[in-house]
Design a protein around this motif. Structure first.
Motif, PDB file in Angstrom:
ATOM      1  N   ARG A  60      56.968   7.257  90.805  1.00 44.24           N
ATOM      2  CA  ARG A  60      57.977   7.219  89.729  1.00 44.24           C
ATOM      3  C   ARG A  60      59.353   6.804  90.246  1.00 44.24           C
ATOM      4  N   MET A  61      59.891   7.478  91.268  1.00 41.62           N
ATOM      5  CA  MET A  61      61.201   7.117  91.808  1.00 41.62           C
ATOM      6  C   MET A  61      61.123   5.846  92.640  1.00 41.62           C
ATOM      7  N   GLN A  62      59.984   5.627  93.262  1.00 40.03           N
ATOM      8  CA  GLN A  62      59.788   4.399  94.037  1.00 40.03           C
ATOM      9  C   GLN A  62      59.852   3.178  93.119  1.00 40.03           C
ATOM     10  N   LEU A  63      59.274   3.312  91.933  1.00 36.97           N
ATOM     11  CA  LEU A  63      59.350   2.224  90.952  1.00 36.97           C
ATOM     12  C   LEU A  63      60.780   1.970  90.529  1.00 36.97           C
ATOM     13  N   LEU A  64      61.546   3.019  90.296  1.00 37.26           N
ATOM     14  CA  LEU A  64      62.950   2.858  89.907  1.00 37.26           C
ATOM     15  C   LEU A  64      63.747   2.161  90.994  1.00 37.26           C
ATOM     16  N   LEU A  65      63.456   2.462  92.252  1.00 36.83           N
ATOM     17  CA  LEU A  65      64.176   1.816  93.352  1.00 36.83           C
ATOM     18  C   LEU A  65      63.752   0.362  93.518  1.00 36.83           C
ATOM     19  N   PHE A  66      62.478   0.066  93.301  1.00 34.31           N
ATOM     20  CA  PHE A  66      62.026  -1.329  93.330  1.00 34.31           C
ATOM     21  C   PHE A  66      62.724  -2.133  92.237  1.00 34.31           C
ATOM     22  N   ILE A  67      62.780  -1.566  91.031  1.00 37.16           N
ATOM     23  CA  ILE A  67      63.477  -2.219  89.921  1.00 37.16           C
ATOM     24  C   ILE A  67      64.956  -2.382  90.242  1.00 37.16           C
ATOM     25  N   SER A  68      65.551  -1.362  90.858  1.00 41.32           N
ATOM     26  CA  SER A  68      66.970  -1.432  91.235  1.00 41.32           C
ATOM     27  C   SER A  68      67.205  -2.534  92.259  1.00 41.32           C
ATOM     28  N   GLY A  69      66.266  -2.709  93.180  1.00 41.69           N
ATOM     29  CA  GLY A  69      66.392  -3.787  94.160  1.00 41.69           C
ATOM     30  C   GLY A  69      66.379  -5.149  93.498  1.00 41.69           C
ATOM     31  N   ALA A  70      65.443  -5.353  92.569  1.00 40.94           N
ATOM     32  CA  ALA A  70      65.398  -6.620  91.830  1.00 40.94           C
ATOM     33  C   ALA A  70      66.659  -6.804  90.990  1.00 40.94           C
ATOM     34  N   LEU A 175      57.949 -15.973 103.203  1.00 43.69           N
ATOM     35  CA  LEU A 175      57.547 -14.806 102.419  1.00 43.69           C
ATOM     36  C   LEU A 175      56.401 -15.163 101.482  1.00 43.69           C
ATOM     37  N   TRP A 176      56.515 -16.303 100.843  1.00 45.22           N
ATOM     38  CA  TRP A 176      55.490 -16.741  99.915  1.00 45.22           C
ATOM     39  C   TRP A 176      54.165 -16.972 100.637  1.00 45.22           C
ATOM     40  N   LYS A 177      54.218 -17.555 101.837  1.00 43.03           N
ATOM     41  CA  LYS A 177      52.995 -17.831 102.594  1.00 43.03           C
ATOM     42  C   LYS A 177      52.319 -16.553 103.077  1.00 43.03           C
ATOM     43  N   THR A 178      53.124 -15.575 103.490  1.00 46.80           N
ATOM     44  CA  THR A 178      52.551 -14.354 104.070  1.00 46.80           C
ATOM     45  C   THR A 178      52.203 -13.298 103.027  1.00 46.80           C
ATOM     46  N   PHE A 225      63.460  -0.395  97.694  1.00 49.07           N
ATOM     47  CA  PHE A 225      64.642  -1.118  97.226  1.00 49.07           C
ATOM     48  C   PHE A 225      64.692  -2.519  97.848  1.00 49.07           C
ATOM     49  N   ILE A 226      64.470  -2.594  99.151  1.00 47.69           N
ATOM     50  CA  ILE A 226      64.507  -3.886  99.845  1.00 47.69           C
ATOM     51  C   ILE A 226      63.393  -4.801  99.357  1.00 47.69           C
ATOM     52  N   PHE A 227      62.196  -4.255  99.180  1.00 55.60           N
ATOM     53  CA  PHE A 227      61.091  -5.090  98.703  1.00 55.60           C
ATOM     54  C   PHE A 227      61.321  -5.563  97.273  1.00 55.60           C
ATOM     55  N   GLY A 228      62.015  -4.775  96.461  1.00 50.70           N
ATOM     56  CA  GLY A 228      62.381  -5.250  95.133  1.00 50.70           C
ATOM     57  C   GLY A 228      63.266  -6.477  95.214  1.00 50.70           C
ATOM     58  N   MET A 229      64.252  -6.439  96.122  1.00 53.19           N
ATOM     59  CA  MET A 229      65.122  -7.601  96.346  1.00 53.19           C
ATOM     60  C   MET A 229      64.321  -8.792  96.856  1.00 53.19           C
ATOM     61  N   ILE A 230      63.491  -8.552  97.866  1.00 58.23           N
ATOM     62  CA  ILE A 230      62.768  -9.637  98.528  1.00 58.23           C
ATOM     63  C   ILE A 230      61.789 -10.312  97.569  1.00 58.23           C
ATOM     64  N   PHE A 231      61.026  -9.521  96.828  1.00 57.09           N
ATOM     65  CA  PHE A 231      60.049 -10.116  95.922  1.00 57.09           C
ATOM     66  C   PHE A 231      60.733 -10.910  94.818  1.00 57.09           C
ATOM     67  N   TYR A 232      61.868 -10.408  94.317  1.00 55.51           N
ATOM     68  CA  TYR A 232      62.531 -11.132  93.238  1.00 55.51           C
ATOM     69  C   TYR A 232      63.273 -12.370  93.743  1.00 55.51           C
ATOM     70  N   SER A 233      63.560 -12.421  95.026  1.00 52.68           N
ATOM     71  CA  SER A 233      64.279 -13.575  95.578  1.00 52.68           C
ATOM     72  C   SER A 233      63.419 -14.832  95.603  1.00 52.68           C
ATOM     73  N   ASN A 234      62.102 -14.662  95.538  1.00 47.74           N
ATOM     74  CA  ASN A 234      61.186 -15.798  95.516  1.00 47.74           C
ATOM     75  C   ASN A 234      60.382 -15.723  94.230  1.00 47.74           C
ATOM     76  N   GLN A 235      60.676 -16.592  93.278  1.00 46.56           N
ATOM     77  CA  GLN A 235      60.053 -16.488  91.973  1.00 46.56           C
ATOM     78  C   GLN A 235      58.561 -16.805  91.996  1.00 46.56           C
ATOM     79  N   ASN A 236      58.107 -17.598  92.971  1.00 52.36           N
ATOM     80  CA  ASN A 236      56.668 -17.792  93.133  1.00 52.36           C
ATOM     81  C   ASN A 236      56.005 -16.472  93.517  1.00 52.36           C
ATOM     82  N   LEU A 237      56.633 -15.764  94.445  1.00 54.16           N
ATOM     83  CA  LEU A 237      56.118 -14.472  94.885  1.00 54.16           C
ATOM     84  C   LEU A 237      56.163 -13.462  93.745  1.00 54.16           C
TER      85      LEU A 237
END
Length: 400
Positions: A60-70, A175-178, A225-237
């Motif tokens: 639950r809180m992990q999801l909120l932090l992922f969303i916050s990262g994005a 990131l997209w390749k890995t 939080f960081i993975f939310g940022m990273i995943f959203y930084s690459n729209q293919n990912l």
């Protein structure tokens, strides 16, 4: 597959934020009735709450932090670094300080109400600045989320600026390749999260999680939080999450098997022929893996089914932040009295949940939303109408 623009409004994230906050409300109400420690407890408790709360606690809180990262990645695109830092201060630091001195103290008061003659007698102890729970009344309690988010937003600025610059194109391609495949997006983040806990938990075990000394948790939540940022930084990912949702769901269900086997052993529902230390390790590793698996799975299905607007979504989304700040205080204040009634656990649970939810909504609508100073204290942007009136008056004065 639709490739979204990085600045495009994500209605699915708005919906998921609302859903996650609603779950937080029910979760914290459930804490009154399950077997775990909480600030107030009902005289009668039930193991049943632990079954669903253990699973929701994993994401639950992990999801909120992922969303916050994005969301943080999106926010910097419309602001300079200085503007972004200033906004984080206004929307996070000010509500945090206000919450520590106004919102949180009632929770501690009801927990130790028998020690004090009245609330005024208790409130003086807050300014002794002795940390809770080591005998003092100074704490941020559930507002740890705001504190962490403030720190995460600031320390992630260099990475955030890099991800938004053309210099990061090569990195984002890697990131997209890995992590573009289902196995990659599941296993690589999960391995990083597990490794962080393997390295830190021996020094900062769960039993020491308090006002200080929770570095293992700090790094754990930072990962989402960081993975939310990273995943959203690459729209293919980002879009590949939705594309692989069925695979993600199957993997998430499978990881629940070892998680609940260990959990049922703790509750004496089953008995496993392993050493307690082994069961503890398997439980925590499967919980860490499952945290990431379920977060990315929920985001995947959110992308598929929730990325659509609704007439009241923006208004509801604005109220989510004040609702979170208020909800635990409302639960404890209402729960303290409801727990004294001779009702069933089910009746008490729903009464506290509904009364707390309604109280927070009504307080937001009547006491926060219309007033500039309250909007500031609860981290909301200035009222649009007030801003327009001020700008109009300024323009008229200039013209004159």
């Amino acid at each position: 597959m639709h490739i979204t623009n990085a600045s495009e409004r994500r209605y699915d994230l708005d919906w998921l934020r609302l859903i996650a906050i609603a779950i937080v409300l029910f979760f914290h109400t459930g804490m009154i009735f399950n077997k775990w420690d909480f600030h107030i407890k009902n005289a009668e408790t039930s193991s049943t709450f632990g079954y669903w709360m253990a699973w929701s606690h994993a994401w639950r809180m992990q999801l909120l932090l992922f969303i916050s990262g994005a969301g943080t990645y999106m926010a910097l695109g419309k602001r300079t670094v200085a503007q972004f830092a200033g906004e984080r201060f206004r929307r996070l630091f000010i509500p945090l300080v206000f919450g520590i001195f106004v919102v949180v103290p009632p929770q501690i008061y009801f927990e130790f109400i028998s020690r004090f003659q009245n609330y005024g007698d208790f409130y003086k102890t807050v300014f002794e600045f002795k940390p809770y729970p080591q005998g003092g009344s100074f704490s941020w309690h559930h507002l740890w989320f705001i504190l962490y988010l403030l720190i995460y937003s600031l320390i992630a600025l260099p990475l955030l600026s890099y991800l938004r610059s053309p210099r990061s194109q090569s990195f984002r391609d890697k990131l997209w390749k890995t992590m573009g495949s289902p196995a990659g997006m599941l296993l690589i983040p999960a391995a990083i999260i597990v490794m962080s806990q393997v390295l830190l938990r021996p020094f900062f075990p769960e039993e020491t999680h308090a006002l200080v000394n929770d570095w293992a948790y700090f790094v754990y939540y930072l990962s989402f939080f960081i993975f939310g940022m990273i995943f959203y930084s690459n729209q293919n990912l980002w879009c590949s999450i939705e594309k692989n949702r069925k695979f993600l769901l199957v993997a998430s269900v499978i990881v629940l098997i070892p998680f609940y086997l260990m959990f049922f052993n703790f509750y004496k529902t089953i008995t496993l022929p392993w050493k307690p230390e082994t069961i503890e390790v398997v439980f925590h590793v499967s919980a860490n893996i499952g945290s990431w698996f379920w977060v990315v799975t929920i985001v995947a299905f959110g992308q598929r089914y929730l990325n659509r607007p609704h007439p009241w979504l923006s208004r509801a989304n604005e109220g989510v932040y004040p609702f979170y700040i208020l909800h635990q205080t409302a639960i404890i204040a209402i729960g303290y009295y409801v727990c004294q009634w001779s009702w069933s656990i089910t009746a008490k649970f729903w009464t506290i949940s509904l009364l707390a939810g309604i109280s927070c909504i009504m307080f937001y609508v009547t006491c926060i939303r219309p007033f500039a100073i309250m909007r500031l204290f609860f981290g909301l942007k200035p009222n649009r109408k007030a801003v327009e009136v001020t700008q109009t008056a300024s323009a008229v004065a200039t013209a004159e």
